[in-house]
Design an enzyme around this catalytic site. Sequence first.
Site, PDB file in Angstrom:
ATOM      1  N   ILE A  46      -7.898  -1.295  -7.114  1.00  0.00           N
ATOM      2  CA  ILE A  46      -7.579  -2.662  -7.574  1.00  0.00           C
ATOM      3  C   ILE A  46      -6.409  -3.017  -6.644  1.00  0.00           C
ATOM      4  O   ILE A  46      -5.361  -2.633  -6.678  1.00  0.00           O
ATOM      5  CB  ILE A  46      -7.209  -2.533  -9.133  1.00  0.00           C
ATOM      6  CG1 ILE A  46      -8.378  -2.519  -9.763  1.00  0.00           C
ATOM      7  CG2 ILE A  46      -6.669  -4.144  -9.309  1.00  0.00           C
ATOM      8  CD1 ILE A  46      -8.127  -2.482 -11.357  1.00  0.00           C
ATOM      9  N   ASP A  47      -6.769  -3.922  -5.716  1.00  0.00           N
ATOM     10  CA  ASP A  47      -5.497  -4.357  -5.036  1.00  0.00           C
ATOM     11  C   ASP A  47      -4.937  -5.799  -5.604  1.00  0.00           C
ATOM     12  O   ASP A  47      -6.070  -6.595  -5.696  1.00  0.00           O
ATOM     13  CB  ASP A  47      -5.854  -4.726  -3.472  1.00  0.00           C
ATOM     14  CG  ASP A  47      -4.380  -4.979  -2.731  1.00  0.00           C
ATOM     15  OD1 ASP A  47      -3.560  -4.412  -3.190  1.00  0.00           O
ATOM     16  OD2 ASP A  47      -4.561  -5.723  -1.874  1.00  0.00           O
ATOM     17  N   THR A  60      -2.973  -5.263  -8.669  1.00  0.00           N
ATOM     18  CA  THR A  60      -2.713  -4.721 -10.060  1.00  0.00           C
ATOM     19  C   THR A  60      -1.955  -5.657 -10.924  1.00  0.00           C
ATOM     20  O   THR A  60      -2.434  -5.944 -11.970  1.00  0.00           O
ATOM     21  CB  THR A  60      -2.415  -3.424 -10.094  1.00  0.00           C
ATOM     22  OG1 THR A  60      -3.212  -2.403  -9.222  1.00  0.00           O
ATOM     23  CG2 THR A  60      -2.315  -2.769 -11.502  1.00  0.00           C
ATOM     24  N   ASP A  73      -8.505   1.435  -2.246  1.00  0.00           N
ATOM     25  CA  ASP A  73      -7.636   0.754  -3.268  1.00  0.00           C
ATOM     26  C   ASP A  73      -8.484   0.241  -4.325  1.00  0.00           C
ATOM     27  O   ASP A  73      -9.418  -0.863  -4.062  1.00  0.00           O
ATOM     28  CB  ASP A  73      -6.663  -0.365  -2.845  1.00  0.00           C
ATOM     29  CG  ASP A  73      -5.643  -0.767  -3.805  1.00  0.00           C
ATOM     30  OD1 ASP A  73      -5.759  -0.530  -4.909  1.00  0.00           O
ATOM     31  OD2 ASP A  73      -4.639  -1.271  -3.197  1.00  0.00           O
ATOM     32  N   ASP A  95      -3.894  -0.550   1.176  1.00  0.00           N
ATOM     33  CA  ASP A  95      -3.980  -2.089   0.804  1.00  0.00           C
ATOM     34  C   ASP A  95      -4.309  -2.676   2.209  1.00  0.00           C
ATOM     35  O   ASP A  95      -4.644  -3.869   1.999  1.00  0.00           O
ATOM     36  CB  ASP A  95      -2.476  -2.580   0.737  1.00  0.00           C
ATOM     37  CG  ASP A  95      -1.704  -1.966  -0.640  1.00  0.00           C
ATOM     38  OD1 ASP A  95      -2.391  -2.143  -1.542  1.00  0.00           O
ATOM     39  OD2 ASP A  95      -0.700  -1.696  -0.661  1.00  0.00           O
ATOM     40  N   GLU A 139      -5.605   5.400  -3.519  1.00  0.00           N
ATOM     41  CA  GLU A 139      -4.007   5.020  -4.217  1.00  0.00           C
ATOM     42  C   GLU A 139      -3.928   5.889  -5.351  1.00  0.00           C
ATOM     43  O   GLU A 139      -2.642   6.529  -5.650  1.00  0.00           O
ATOM     44  CB  GLU A 139      -3.907   3.426  -4.336  1.00  0.00           C
ATOM     45  CG  GLU A 139      -2.671   3.286  -5.407  1.00  0.00           C
ATOM     46  CD  GLU A 139      -2.484   1.791  -5.333  1.00  0.00           C
ATOM     47  OE1 GLU A 139      -3.255   0.820  -5.057  1.00  0.00           O
ATOM     48  OE2 GLU A 139      -1.288   1.476  -5.813  1.00  0.00           O
TER      49      GLU A 139
HETATM   50  C1  IPD Z   1       0.034  -4.410  -3.856  1.00  0.00           C
HETATM   51  C2  IPD Z   1      -0.212  -5.803  -3.457  1.00  0.00           C
HETATM   52  C3  IPD Z   1       0.758  -6.656  -3.125  1.00  0.00           C
HETATM   53  C4  IPD Z   1       1.910  -5.993  -2.075  1.00  0.00           C
HETATM   54  C5  IPD Z   1       2.375  -4.641  -2.456  1.00  0.00           C
HETATM   55  C6  IPD Z   1       1.178  -3.958  -2.863  1.00  0.00           C
HETATM   56  P1  IPD Z   1      -1.311  -2.957  -5.461  1.00  0.00           P
HETATM   57  O1  IPD Z   1      -0.894  -3.389  -4.140  1.00  0.00           O
HETATM   58  O2  IPD Z   1      -1.140  -5.417  -2.236  1.00  0.00           O
HETATM   59  O3  IPD Z   1       0.340  -7.945  -2.684  1.00  0.00           O
HETATM   60  O4  IPD Z   1       2.793  -6.796  -2.204  1.00  0.00           O
HETATM   61  O5  IPD Z   1       3.034  -4.248  -1.694  1.00  0.00           O
HETATM   62  O6  IPD Z   1       1.470  -2.588  -2.874  1.00  0.00           O
HETATM   63  O7  IPD Z   1      -0.309  -2.329  -5.904  1.00  0.00           O
HETATM   64  O8  IPD Z   1      -1.598  -4.073  -6.261  1.00  0.00           O
HETATM   65  O9  IPD Z   1      -2.457  -2.270  -5.063  1.00  0.00           O
HETATM   66 CA    CA Z   2      -3.935  -0.841  -6.392  1.00  0.00          CA
END
Ligand code: IPD
Ligand code: CA
Length: 286
Positions: free
Chosen positions: A92-93, A95, A90, A220, A70
Amino acid sequence: MTDLWQSAMDHGVAVARTAGKVVREALRDDRKVMTKSSSVDLVTQTDQQVEQLIIQSVKEKFPTHRFIGEESVAAGEPCVLTDEPTWIIDPIDGTTNFVHSFPFVAISIGFSVKKQMEFGVVYSCLEDKMYTARRGRGAFCNGEPLQVSQQQDIGQSIIATEFGSNRDPEVVDKIFTSLRSVLSIPVHGVRGAGTAAINMCLVASGCVEAYYEIGMHVWDLAAGSLIISEAGGVVLDVEGGPADLMSRRILAANNRTIADRLVEEIVSFSPVRDDAPPPVEAPSKQ
Ligand code: IPD
Ligand code: CA
């Protein structure tokens, strides 16, 4: 090759655990928050640090492998999936959860060969839950086998979804139209953990029947999609066709009956694909 992928997966699990420790330690300090595509698309130094940690560690062991990460893509690296062994990361999923200390944060690592997912690792690092799957060999959480819910009745189901970070009024309207229709089926409830990867692991665990979203990214979804299919679920496009992980649209469910019922309610739209070529900048006027 089989053993090679197993050693790659073992490495993925180990590095995800190390990354989780870094994330937990970072939660004790103040987090400097930066933004990417919009004021609600957040990133921190920890996201960048963890991605570098994972990539460096994998490169040392598997120097020929490729990466889609990412934060590397945000920094201008291409987001192209080839037939080569590729780690889809990813760091940190969740963030936004991380920034607010909302307690669902995951490290997500998928591994693809010939455009097929070979293994997926999602480490929910604040719960200390390590979700893993290897193609054809089942899905697990902390070593215990996972199985999707057997529910066939959408009216008895919990559905997970997210609002993402696109605040374009037309997109927000579509998201709310879908949400209103799904709620009004009526379903038992709608939930969202704030991370796509953990939502998918909840489907794999059987406590949520389905997860859908339009707008998230390949990093993700990559690991979680295999974890769901190895737990017996289905991973589709929001219109019911085959899933395309670069399309930024996903409908993952415990079974086809629940998925098909949701397809009737979701208003679909098509964000710019993850693998779209970067926009050509117009020449500046002299
Ligand atoms: C997000 C999370 C969130 C989702 C977003 C993603 P991130 O990823 O998974 O739940 O709604 O579409 O982009 O930015 O925290 O890696
Ligand atoms: Ca992320």
